[in-house]
Design a protein around this motif. Sequence first.
Motif, PDB file in Angstrom:
ATOM      1  N   GLU A 177       0.808   3.821  -3.179  1.00  0.00           N
ATOM      2  CA  GLU A 177       0.310   5.176  -2.932  1.00  0.00           C
ATOM      3  C   GLU A 177       1.408   6.216  -3.119  1.00  0.00           C
ATOM      4  O   GLU A 177       1.156   7.322  -3.627  1.00  0.00           O
ATOM      5  CB  GLU A 177      -0.292   5.262  -1.528  1.00  0.00           C
TER       6      GLU A 177
ATOM      7  N   GLU B 247      -6.480  -6.288   3.433  1.00  0.00           N
ATOM      8  CA  GLU B 247      -6.700  -4.907   3.869  1.00  0.00           C
ATOM      9  C   GLU B 247      -7.515  -4.165   2.815  1.00  0.00           C
ATOM     10  O   GLU B 247      -7.251  -4.261   1.616  1.00  0.00           O
ATOM     11  CB  GLU B 247      -5.349  -4.209   4.078  1.00  0.00           C
ATOM     12  N   GLU B 248      -8.499  -3.409   3.244  1.00  0.00           N
ATOM     13  CA  GLU B 248      -9.339  -2.683   2.305  1.00  0.00           C
ATOM     14  C   GLU B 248      -8.667  -1.373   1.900  1.00  0.00           C
ATOM     15  O   GLU B 248      -7.775  -0.868   2.556  1.00  0.00           O
ATOM     16  CB  GLU B 248     -10.715  -2.400   2.918  1.00  0.00           C
ATOM     17  N   GLY B 249      -9.113  -0.823   0.786  1.00  0.00           N
ATOM     18  CA  GLY B 249      -8.582   0.458   0.329  1.00  0.00           C
ATOM     19  C   GLY B 249      -8.571   0.561  -1.177  1.00  0.00           C
ATOM     20  O   GLY B 249      -8.491  -0.449  -1.882  1.00  0.00           O
ATOM     21  N   ALA B 250      -8.655   1.793  -1.660  1.00  0.00           N
ATOM     22  CA  ALA B 250      -8.674   2.019  -3.101  1.00  0.00           C
ATOM     23  C   ALA B 250      -7.383   1.569  -3.762  1.00  0.00           C
ATOM     24  O   ALA B 250      -7.362   1.262  -4.964  1.00  0.00           O
ATOM     25  CB  ALA B 250      -8.930   3.499  -3.388  1.00  0.00           C
ATOM     26  N   TRP B 251      -6.299   1.504  -2.996  1.00  0.00           N
ATOM     27  CA  TRP B 251      -5.011   1.117  -3.569  1.00  0.00           C
ATOM     28  C   TRP B 251      -5.059  -0.271  -4.190  1.00  0.00           C
ATOM     29  O   TRP B 251      -4.372  -0.541  -5.167  1.00  0.00           O
ATOM     30  CB  TRP B 251      -3.917   1.151  -2.485  1.00  0.00           C
ATOM     31  N   LYS B 252      -5.925  -1.140  -3.671  1.00  0.00           N
ATOM     32  CA  LYS B 252      -6.002  -2.504  -4.209  1.00  0.00           C
ATOM     33  C   LYS B 252      -6.549  -2.537  -5.629  1.00  0.00           C
ATOM     34  O   LYS B 252      -6.247  -3.452  -6.390  1.00  0.00           O
ATOM     35  CB  LYS B 252      -6.850  -3.388  -3.303  1.00  0.00           C
TER      36      LYS B 252
ATOM     37  N   ARG C 219       0.833  -1.206   0.000  1.00  0.00           N
ATOM     38  CA  ARG C 219       0.000   0.000   0.000  1.00  0.00           C
ATOM     39  C   ARG C 219       0.865   1.252   0.000  1.00  0.00           C
ATOM     40  O   ARG C 219       0.621   2.190  -0.791  1.00  0.00           O
ATOM     41  CB  ARG C 219      -0.932   0.000   1.208  1.00  0.00           C
TER      42      ARG C 219
END
Length: 315
Positions: free
Chosen positions: A213, A242-247, A209
């Motif tokens: 990012e 892990e959640e997040g827009a990066w994925k 991440r």
Amino acid sequence: MTAQTRITTLPQLAGRPFVSDGGMETWLIFHESIELRDFAAFELLATRDGRATLERWYRRHAEIAAAHGAGFIYETPTWRANRDWGARLGYDRAALRAINRDSVAFVSGIRDALAAETGQQGVVSGCIGPRGDGYIPGDRMASAEAAAYHSPQVEAFADAGADMVSAMTLSYAAEAAGIAHAATAAGISCALSFTVETDGRLPSGETLREAIEAVDAETGGAAAYYMINCAHPTHFAETLSEEGAWKTRIRGIRANASRMSHAELEASETLDDGDPEDLGARYKDLHALLPALAVVGGCCGTDHRHVEAVARACL
């Protein structure tokens, strides 16, 4: 044509699945008994027999992709064809430029022949390796230095008509950012692929991440997408929970067959090719964690058996 136009028209970002090849270098060394100096597969382009071996490799994997209704990404055999590794092998900059351009022509010829035979869609990608070892960050470059270092190879691929460039086995964010800058300057799309250790972190200590990012922040999201390569799924699956827009920026996986660490792989004198069916099942689990996953292939220890199992599980 602008870099942005080329990025948005990459077919693997348009909803159709794509497959890439497996671990070319380990297959050549352990299955074909070919000695590769510093993993430099590009040296096979110098002989008729070498070219025939490479063509057999690409065709076998492209045919697997076609059988599953997928396109195929033709990565040039140039992971070691950059300045420092080239100099170590006895090639100057002019020779490396010629090699990188020739590699694009070579795989483009195979792509075009198979497209005529089967109608399969193929993408030609100029493969870039790290300046250093790949497993060890070593002397890290700032992004500006990395851009200057990798620009000659990126420009050679762009001038030769490659559809994109893919940087593999990157171990820290700044080198990835430099390659993205170089690709933008050359007007060609790029995919950036990080490797991770058994704890899911890059060899630099950065998390996936953090690296993604950081590169996106510095380059304005210049990379078409990110990938993970040269690690077993058990090394990074937990990280992807892990959640997040990066994925959503991770669109490709090229995993190792072996669960061994990088240090263990470096020390091993035999090939650990793992279990192709188990690897395929793990890719299916990864697909559930990465809904944007569009490109699947393999890395060290994998060959057509693993790519077939992965394609069958995912596609």
